[in-house]
Design an enzyme around this catalytic site. Structure first.
Site, PDB file in Angstrom:
ATOM      1  N   GLU A 138      28.590  41.671  44.191  1.00  0.00           N
ATOM      2  CA  GLU A 138      28.395  40.590  43.224  1.00  0.00           C
ATOM      3  C   GLU A 138      28.895  39.266  43.789  1.00  0.00           C
ATOM      4  OE1 GLU A 138      28.940  41.984  38.895  1.00  0.00           O
ATOM      5  OE2 GLU A 138      30.333  43.250  40.022  1.00  0.00           O
ATOM      6  N   ARG A 148      48.247  39.458  46.415  1.00  0.00           N
ATOM      7  CA  ARG A 148      48.352  38.799  45.117  1.00  0.00           C
ATOM      8  C   ARG A 148      49.152  37.510  45.271  1.00  0.00           C
ATOM      9  NH1 ARG A 148      52.869  43.074  42.678  1.00  0.00           N
ATOM     10  NH2 ARG A 148      54.681  42.080  43.681  1.00  0.00           N
TER      11      ARG A 148
END
Length: 346
Positions: free
Chosen positions: A223, A319
């Protein structure tokens, strides 16, 4: 490679511009390392051509090839030749004796076809100088049109009351106008360039993009953006709006890739090779030079390093610390699992 072996070959239908120059070629069934018997037949056409190249074919020659292929038991190539013999367009045969850089449009298009037919993985074919060989063309509902010929073609279409739609102006056409690999779903075909390698079981959603000499090795959910030269491993997921830097972006030497069982979150991105089992959280873009705090399972700092320096470490979660803003990397046991039902029936 011995004297009776060739790298690849294909019969094709070529499009020419108003100056009789070939601007693109469709090869219905190219072959990599064809059989010795087929090679012997093809080499008869190239006795006056040294190295890589192509020759124009008459309808009679193509019919002869069809009979010759049938005699050696190659029914598939025989049927292709028989079909091409009925075409009124320019017919050619392109031969690559080796994997050297393409020097002509027929050679370039053959290599792009080989990639999209899954005969070669990205980086296995020499594409040096490809941009200088290919022409920038108008890709229309009437096929490829030389930009110098475009105004006349548009006017002629208007006069005849015919629709004439320019889909794109580019050096690369969309892959599905030439090749539709088995076992894939592609929501927006305009976003997959010829020369992309789309592995069996891959789903490319509407915002997914795959450039030439790039793609997926197997089942994957795309995607986001797969830039030129980037290869995605099996069972990996590129989330909506994410991106990968093109291979060798910025003049580096590192080939950028995504390993197996990886997840790049929505609107995230990478500029370094991502090892198997790694996750990049949504919205985080990690370049090769991004400073990362590598933590252990208890959150203790092991070291601070650039992302490229820990790119071979598997099963890491990248992260950003929401308090300090520092990019951290921690071990993760979370495994990526694609929806098997979603990909198994492509």
């Amino acid at each position: 490679m011995s004297g009776n072996e060739i790298h690849s070959y294909a019969l094709g239908i070529a499009t020419q511009n108003s100056n009789d120059e070939i601007i693109e070629v469709f090869y219905p069934q190219p072959l990599l390392t064809p059989s010795k018997d087929l090679t012997s037949v093809i080499l008869e056409l190239f006795v006056e051509v040294s190295g890589n190249g192509y020759v124009d074919l008459s309808a009679d020659t193509v019919k002869y090839l069809s009979n010759s292929f049938m005699e050696i038991g190659d029914k598939a190539q025989s049927e292709i030749a028989a079909s091409l013999a009925t075409s009124k367009k320019t017919l050619i045969c392109t031969l690559l004796r080796d994997n050297s850089a393409p020097n002509s449009i027929p050679e370039a298009f053959l290599k792009l076809h080989l990639l999209s037919h899954r005969f070669a993985l990205p980086h296995q074919l020499n594409l040096d100088g490809l941009f200088g060989v290919l022409k920038n063309l108008a890709w229309t509902n009437h096929g490829a049109v030389d930009l110098n010929d475009l105004p006349k073609r548009q006017l002629e279409a208007r006069i005849n009351g015919e629709p004439f739609d320019v889909h794109s102006v580019d050096k690369f056409p969309k892959m599905t106008s030439y090749v539709v690999p088995t076992g894939v779903r592609i929501a927006n075909t305009a976003r997959i360039r010829l020369g992309a390698y789309i592995g069996e079981g891959t789903t490319v959603m509407h915002e997914g993009f795959v450039n030439f000499n790039a793609g997926t090795k197997g089942t994957a959910m795309i995607e986001g953006r797969i830039s030129a030269g980037v290869v995605v491993g099996e069972n990996s997921d590129l989330g909506g709006g994410c991106s990968t830097m093109g291979t060798l972006s910025g003049g580096g030497t590192e080939i950028i890739s995504v390993g197996k069982n990886c997840l790049i979150g929505a609107n995230a991105g990478i500029g370094f090779p991502l090892a198997d089992g790694c996750i990049v959280e949504a919205g985080l873009y990690v370049t090769a030079g991004t400073k990362v705090n590598l933590l252990d399972q208890n959150g203790a700092l092991i070291k601070t390093a650039k992302a490229r320096e820990i790119c071979d470490m598997k099963n890491l979660l990248f992260r950003r610390n929401s308090l300090s803003g520092i990019v951290e990397c921690v071990p993760t046991k979370n495994s990526i699992s694609l929806n098997e039902e979603l990909h198994a029936h492509n």
